[in-house]
Design a protein around this motif. Structure first.
Motif, PDB file in Angstrom:
ATOM      1  N   GLU A 146       0.824  -1.217   0.000  1.00 12.77           N
ATOM      2  CA  GLU A 146       0.000   0.000   0.000  1.00 12.77           C
ATOM      3  C   GLU A 146       0.855   1.263   0.000  1.00 12.77           C
ATOM      4  O   GLU A 146       0.382   2.345  -0.330  1.00 12.77           O
ATOM      5  N   LEU A 147       2.129   1.122   0.322  1.00 11.41           N
ATOM      6  CA  LEU A 147       3.022   2.284   0.273  1.00 11.41           C
ATOM      7  C   LEU A 147       3.773   2.361  -1.053  1.00 11.41           C
ATOM      8  O   LEU A 147       4.620   3.217  -1.255  1.00 11.41           O
ATOM      9  N   GLY A 148       3.504   1.432  -1.933  1.00  4.40           N
ATOM     10  CA  GLY A 148       4.130   1.490  -3.251  1.00  4.40           C
ATOM     11  C   GLY A 148       5.316   0.556  -3.416  1.00  4.40           C
ATOM     12  O   GLY A 148       5.963   0.543  -4.458  1.00  4.40           O
ATOM     13  N   GLY A 149       5.593  -0.241  -2.386  1.00  6.78           N
ATOM     14  CA  GLY A 149       6.695  -1.193  -2.502  1.00  6.78           C
ATOM     15  C   GLY A 149       6.203  -2.523  -3.027  1.00  6.78           C
ATOM     16  O   GLY A 149       5.061  -2.658  -3.462  1.00  6.78           O
ATOM     17  N   LEU A 150       7.080  -3.521  -3.016  1.00  4.73           N
ATOM     18  CA  LEU A 150       6.698  -4.846  -3.501  1.00  4.73           C
ATOM     19  C   LEU A 150       6.905  -5.919  -2.431  1.00  4.73           C
ATOM     20  O   LEU A 150       6.816  -7.103  -2.706  1.00  4.73           O
ATOM     21  N   GLU A 151       7.218  -5.488  -1.222  1.00  8.73           N
ATOM     22  CA  GLU A 151       7.361  -6.402  -0.086  1.00  8.73           C
ATOM     23  C   GLU A 151       8.384  -7.498  -0.355  1.00  8.73           C
ATOM     24  O   GLU A 151       8.080  -8.676  -0.285  1.00  8.73           O
ATOM     25  N   GLY A 152       9.584  -7.119  -0.678  1.00  9.01           N
ATOM     26  CA  GLY A 152      10.610  -8.132  -0.901  1.00  9.01           C
ATOM     27  C   GLY A 152      11.982  -7.475  -0.928  1.00  9.01           C
ATOM     28  O   GLY A 152      12.103  -6.248  -0.898  1.00  9.01           O
ATOM     29  N   GLY A 153      13.003  -8.314  -0.987  1.00 10.19           N
ATOM     30  CA  GLY A 153      14.360  -7.788  -1.001  1.00 10.19           C
ATOM     31  C   GLY A 153      14.811  -7.429  -2.403  1.00 10.19           C
ATOM     32  O   GLY A 153      14.023  -7.407  -3.340  1.00 10.19           O
TER      33      GLY A 153
END
Lengths: 382, 346
Positions: A146-153
């Motif tokens: 929801e913040l625009g990231g992709l939740e990963g390294g």
């Protein structure tokens, strides 16, 4: 740095099992195929039906069955190909989203950020801020969706070798990130989620990209691959003034592009490639370089366009072949610092040169301790 | 057709020899026989004889007169590009159905945008003089962006709503438009060829499909092959399949091609010599498509030039691409060019 281990067996798992002996067919078809020395599926689909019936001595019914079976076997492992999905499903699945750069103004210029599939190229002269943008992406990719990231390294594949400096700079940026997204990043170790790999030459690059990277990606939760830079090794290995090595280089580049796109779709992550620029001289020189304008206006205007947008005399390295391969291109540039007494030497611009999702836009940006930030509102032109 | 040799038919070798031994040389010899006669004469089962005769019947090409063909073609509704000038260039109303049309252009020319625009425009209903069909988009480069397609679809629907005189119900529904663009993503040319082979089935199930877009045909074929003869053969086979689709399902095949640098030289490759941009995939591919359009920049304006067409004049038109999709060129974007030039003093 611990090198990822890879074995033949594991690689075989990622390569598609494309040998004919692994496909269930009627015994008489199998015999005919063996007799004709057909080994892979390509052998079959590279011939048309009439040819096949002559080579294999089978009836037309059998040939039809064989071709259909092989065709289905090829597309079966890839759900993206068949059955055909539709655009509405794609839109609603949210699979194609944008990775934020961590700055609202720059996101706006880039049409939302970096596309979450395919190859995005960041091109610019040295010290234009390419690496800074990449490092920032390494951090923003770890944000929640929801913040625009992709939740990963992220994996950072570097050809320039100076990893210590990169890590130092990443740590600086980490502090700013932690402050900005205090609640969301509390229990995330930002630095631990970034993997660095150095590739000093083309051979290592090949090995890393084709063999080690898929294994690394399948093991850990990585949502971004950065290659900094794609051009460096190619420019060393191939002499660009010789036509036949250029041809070889372009083939190699195409192959690399295909591989990267496959990785992107298979592991559902964006690939960011950093590219260098080469010099192109004044307009008249271009005309000389490509010949008479009237004969070759397609070429002329292509270069002119690149030339204009690049603000100065720089065009992206690796030529048209690579430009055809990438999905979107972001260009960074900076006022000439070599001119003595140039006061305004920190003026930097970021341009979205081409993208399938947004028009060409540009704006100014600056780099500070925390990372990169947009300066003005974006300016739009077609 | 009737002079075709029996040996060229798709038959079992044993049957082929039997036919030849019995004196059947050409297809014409077989045409007057019945299955039972044939089975008795050459000693095969009735079923097999029927099989042979069916094959001949299927191969029989029916000829039509030119005026019939003209009438048939009039029935097919072309697909508008939303750029009037380009429609005019393509024969008045847009991309022709039943033919292969190729667009070539350097990266960033808007090839993918044009593809998405066509996918939306093919769905314009018949009462608004559109083809009212469905579209297949085969994506080889990974450039099909659903969000962008949605943007284009919304803009097109809005434009139609403005223009429609009767305000009874909206002519197109956004969800339906989006769900009728079928998308497939292929990663290498084996997959592309395999997909084309199974697409036949899909087209039979979806008879409303009126447009097949491949973006781009060149991408995979440019890298996998060291053997150029093999590549040419595969491309020709592909073109044959696509042509068959175009004619038997009455759909428009739109291919996008990349541009490549050709060195115009005498002898050795040397960059100092002249170089020009040409469509990729070589000379023999150029014969495969009915229409070929090259897209390029000239003086900061996007241009489309018709370079090959059997029936139309070679012309060049301007177009532009904005947030709503492909549109006619408007002079006011000249201003942006001037602003740009002033800024950088070029």
């Amino acid at each position: 740095m611990r090198k990822p281990v890879y074995t033949e067996k594991r690689i075989a798992k990622y390569m598609k099992n494309m040998e004919l002996k692994n496909i269930e067919l009627r015994p008489r078809i199998v015999d005919a195929l063996r007799y004709a020395n057909f080994e892979t599926v390509s052998d079959v689909i590279y011939h048309n039906e009439t040819e096949l019936s002559k080579i294999l001595n089978l009836s037309s019914k059998d040939i039809k069955e064989l071709v259909k079976c092989i065709a289905q076997e090829i597309i079966k492992p890839c759900p993206l190909i068949y059955p055909l999905t539709n655009a509405l499903k794609m839109l609603n699945s949210g699979e194609q989203c944008m990775l934020t750069t961590g700055d609202d103004i720059i996101d706006k210029i880039l049409g939302g950020g970096i596309m979450s599939r395919g190859i995005t190229e960041i091109v610019g002269e040295s010290a234009a801020g390419k690496t800074q943008l990449c490092l920032q992406l390494c951090l923003t990719v770890q944000l929640k969706k929801e913040l625009g990231g992709l939740e990963g390294g992220a994996v950072y594949i570097s050809t320039e070798g100076n990893i210590q400096m990169l890590i130092k700079r990443t740590r600086q940026m980490t502090h700013a990130m932690k402050q900005r997204y205090d609640d969301h990043l509390k229990d995330v170790d930002l630095l631990d989620n970034i993997k660095y790999i150095t590739v000093p030459d083309l051979d290592t690059q090949y090995q890393v990209l084709h063999l080690q990277l898929p294994i690394l990606l399948s093991r850990s939760k990585i949502r971004l691959v950065i290659i900094d830079s794609i051009a460096a090794n190619f420019r060393v290995a191939y002499n660009s003034s010789n036509g036949s090595t250029l041809l070889q280089r372009s083939k190699e580049l195409c192959r690399l592009g295909t591989k990267l796109k496959e990785i992107s779709d298979h592991f559902q992550l964006p690939i960011v490639c950093v590219n260098q620029v080469s010099d192109l001289f004044s307009k008249n020189d271009i005309r000389e370089y490509i010949g008479n304008k009237d004969d070759n206006f397609w070429e002329y205007d292509y270069y002119q366009k690149q030339f204009l947008a690049g603000k100065g005399s720089k065009i992206p390295a690796l030529g048209l072949v690579w430009s055809n391969t990438i999905n979107s291109r972001i260009m960074l540039s900076r006022a000439d610092r070599t001119l003595v007494g140039n006061e305004d030497n920190n003026q930097r611009t970021i341009t979205l040169m081409m993208a399938p999702y947004a028009p060409r836009r540009w704006g100014e940006f600056y780099i500070d301790f925390e990372g990169i930030h947009g300066k003005t509102n974006e300016q739009l032109y077609y | 057709m009737s002079a075709r040799l029996v040996s060229s038919l798709n038959l079992r070798p044993s049957t082929r020899t039997k036919l030849q031994k019995a004196g059947f040389q050409t297809v014409k010899d077989l045409q007057e026989t019945t299955p039972i006669e044939l089975s008795k004469e050459i000693g095969i089962s009735n079923n097999e004889a029927l099989n042979i005769l069916q094959q001949i019947k299927k191969n029989k090409v029916t000829s039509i007169s030119a005026s019939e063909a003209l009438q048939q073609e009039r029935k097919l509704c072309p697909i508008s590009t939303s750029c009037e000038a380009m429609d005019q260039m393509l024969g008045g109303r847009g991309v022709p159905v039943g033919k292969i049309t190729e667009f070539c252009g350097a990266p960033g020319m808007g090839k993918t945008q044009l593809g998405m625009q066509l996918c939306v425009n093919v769905q314009i209903p018949q009462n608004l003089s559109g083809p009212e069909g469905e579209a297949i988009f085969i994506d080889t480069e990974g450039s099909f962006i659903a969000q962008r397609a949605a943007e284009i679809a919304r803009a097109t629907i809005n434009k139609l709503n403005e223009n429609s005189v009767t305000e009874c119900d909206p002519p197109m529904n956004f969800d339906i438009v989006m769900s009728k663009i079928y998308v497939s993503k292929v990663h290498n040319c084996d997959e592309l060829i395999a997909l084309i082979k199974v697409l036949d089935e899909f087209l039979q199930e979806h008879p409303r499909v009126k447009l097949l877009v491949i973006d781009s045909i060149a991408f995979h074929f440019r890298q996998q092959f060291d053997d150029m003869a093999l590549r040419t053969r595969l491309l020709n086979g592909l073109a044959q399949d696509l042509n068959k689709f175009a004619q038997s399902y009455e759909l428009a095949v739109v291919l996008f091609n990349q541009m490549t640098t050709k060195f115009i030289i005498s002898g050795k490759y040397n960059l100092k010599d002249q170089a020009a941009l040409v469509p990729a995939l070589g000379e023999s591919w150029g014969h495969q498509c009915t229409n070929r359009i090259v897209l390029y920049w000239r003086n900061e304006i996007r241009c489309a030039q018709l370079v090959k067409s059997p029936s139309l004049q070679e012309t060049t038109v301007h177009y532009q691409i904005n947030s709503t999709g492909v549109r006619d060129y408007q002079a006011d974007s000249l201003n942006s060019k001037r602003r740009w030039e002033e800024l950088y003093d070029i």
